[in-house]
Scaffold this active site. Sequence first.
Site, PDB file in Angstrom:
ATOM      1  N   GLY A  36       2.116  -0.523   4.061  1.00  0.00           N
ATOM      2  CA  GLY A  36       2.777   0.776   4.033  1.00  0.00           C
ATOM      3  C   GLY A  36       3.271   1.298   5.369  1.00  0.00           C
ATOM      4  N   GLU A  65      -1.516   4.762   9.852  1.00  0.00           N
ATOM      5  CA  GLU A  65      -1.537   4.701   8.381  1.00  0.00           C
ATOM      6  C   GLU A  65      -0.291   5.394   7.833  1.00  0.00           C
ATOM      7  OE1 GLU A  65      -2.274   3.395   5.761  1.00  0.00           O
ATOM      8  OE2 GLU A  65      -4.022   4.238   4.726  1.00  0.00           O
ATOM      9  N   ASP A  66       0.177   4.949   6.685  1.00  0.00           N
ATOM     10  CA  ASP A  66       1.355   5.586   6.095  1.00  0.00           C
ATOM     11  C   ASP A  66       1.026   6.955   5.505  1.00  0.00           C
ATOM     12  OD1 ASP A  66      -0.195   4.484   4.060  1.00  0.00           O
ATOM     13  OD2 ASP A  66       1.461   3.486   3.041  1.00  0.00           O
ATOM     14  N   ASP A 105      -4.234  10.026   1.173  1.00  0.00           N
ATOM     15  CA  ASP A 105      -4.235  10.612  -0.166  1.00  0.00           C
ATOM     16  C   ASP A 105      -5.660  11.072  -0.474  1.00  0.00           C
ATOM     17  OD1 ASP A 105      -3.631  11.260  -2.789  1.00  0.00           O
ATOM     18  OD2 ASP A 105      -3.360   9.216  -3.485  1.00  0.00           O
ATOM     19  N   PHE A 161       3.905  11.647  -6.062  1.00  0.00           N
ATOM     20  CA  PHE A 161       3.934  10.245  -5.668  1.00  0.00           C
ATOM     21  C   PHE A 161       5.197   9.989  -4.861  1.00  0.00           C
ATOM     22  CE2 PHE A 161       3.985   5.673  -5.764  1.00  0.00           C
ATOM     23  CZ  PHE A 161       2.640   5.405  -5.565  1.00  0.00           C
ATOM     24  N   ASP A 198       5.470   2.332  -1.338  1.00  0.00           N
ATOM     25  CA  ASP A 198       6.006   1.632  -2.502  1.00  0.00           C
ATOM     26  C   ASP A 198       5.495   2.184  -3.814  1.00  0.00           C
ATOM     27  OD1 ASP A 198       3.299   0.627  -2.103  1.00  0.00           O
ATOM     28  OD2 ASP A 198       3.804  -0.822  -3.659  1.00  0.00           O
TER      29      ASP A 198
HETATM   30  P1  IMP Z   1      -6.279   6.863  -0.034  1.00  0.00           P
HETATM   31  O1  IMP Z   1      -7.277   5.786   0.199  1.00  0.00           O
HETATM   32  O2  IMP Z   1      -6.427   7.503  -1.395  1.00  0.00           O
HETATM   33  O3  IMP Z   1      -6.191   7.894   1.067  1.00  0.00           O
HETATM   34  O4  IMP Z   1      -4.870   6.184  -0.173  1.00  0.00           O
HETATM   35  C1  IMP Z   1      -4.307   5.520   0.850  1.00  0.00           C
HETATM   36  C2  IMP Z   1      -3.315   4.496   0.359  1.00  0.00           C
HETATM   37  O5  IMP Z   1      -2.864   4.693  -0.991  1.00  0.00           O
HETATM   38  C3  IMP Z   1      -2.091   4.632   1.216  1.00  0.00           C
HETATM   39  O6  IMP Z   1      -2.205   3.852   2.368  1.00  0.00           O
HETATM   40  C4  IMP Z   1      -0.992   4.152   0.298  1.00  0.00           C
HETATM   41  O7  IMP Z   1      -0.862   2.761   0.387  1.00  0.00           O
HETATM   42  C5  IMP Z   1      -1.470   4.532  -1.079  1.00  0.00           C
HETATM   43  N1  IMP Z   1      -0.849   5.807  -1.512  1.00  0.00           N
HETATM   44  C6  IMP Z   1      -1.443   7.013  -1.629  1.00  0.00           C
HETATM   45  N2  IMP Z   1      -0.576   7.967  -2.040  1.00  0.00           N
HETATM   46  C7  IMP Z   1       0.627   7.343  -2.163  1.00  0.00           C
HETATM   47  C8  IMP Z   1       1.947   7.805  -2.545  1.00  0.00           C
HETATM   48  O8  IMP Z   1       2.220   8.977  -2.832  1.00  0.00           O
HETATM   49  N3  IMP Z   1       2.921   6.849  -2.560  1.00  0.00           N
HETATM   50  C9  IMP Z   1       2.695   5.547  -2.235  1.00  0.00           C
HETATM   51  N4  IMP Z   1       1.487   5.091  -1.868  1.00  0.00           N
HETATM   52  C10 IMP Z   1       0.457   5.965  -1.843  1.00  0.00           C
HETATM   53 MG    MG Z   2      -1.432   1.862   2.617  1.00  0.00          MG
END
Ligand code: IMP
Ligand code: MG
Length: 182
Positions: free
Chosen positions: A54, A109-110, A113, A161, A168
């Site tokens: 990402g 990090e991208d 979430d 999203f 992606d």
């Molecule tokens: P977390 O572990 O829930 O914080 O999610 C982190 C990862 O989930 C990110 O690095 C993304 O790869 C993916 N992700 C979370 N939200 C989105 C979104 O809105 N679009 C695309 N990828 C997401």
């Molecule tokens: Mg990611």
Amino acid sequence: MPTLTQDTQLGGQELKRIVFSEADIRARTRELGAQISDAYRASDRLLVLGLLKGSFLFMADLVRAIELPLHVDFMVASSYGANKVSSGDVRLLYDAGASLKDRAVLLVEDIIDSGNTLGRLIPRLEARGPASLEVCALLHKRLTILEPEARWVGFDAPNEFLVGYGLDCAEDFRHLPYIASL
Ligand code: IMP
Ligand code: MG
């Protein structure tokens, strides 16, 4: 608002609206680069560690906005266990070749979430004994407070999203130069 010009429909998913334009991202990345350059001015050889896939476009633009000698490395982490909920342990599918020991490390990090990925990854990286470990995330949905919190965040993101600029949906849309909602 710029118009959605390319690939607005892929895999049965349609882009709704541009949330952060190419110009928004470029301007904010320059600001982040300047702040990061100031913060690490006195550090020896910053290691910028990107979480793939990402962050690949953000990494490429961010390191060009940092006016310091630095090294680049990458990791691939997967936070998804048996079920599709982001609550399982983080698996390292690819580990950085660089040693983190005694280095100033900036994890890129991208999007944050649930915070599960970084929440689980950071303690494991801390255990490798970096001189410092900070996070720069392009987007933060502010659904959670990370402990420690990301030091640099590009934009607070809506709880939708998002795709494009590295993000992606089932591998589609990563190459878009802007960030859009689905
Ligand atoms: P977390 O572990 O829930 O914080 O999610 C982190 C990862 O989930 C990110 O690095 C993304 O790869 C993916 N992700 C979370 N939200 C989105 C979104 O809105 N679009 C695309 N990828 C997401
Ligand atoms: Mg990611």
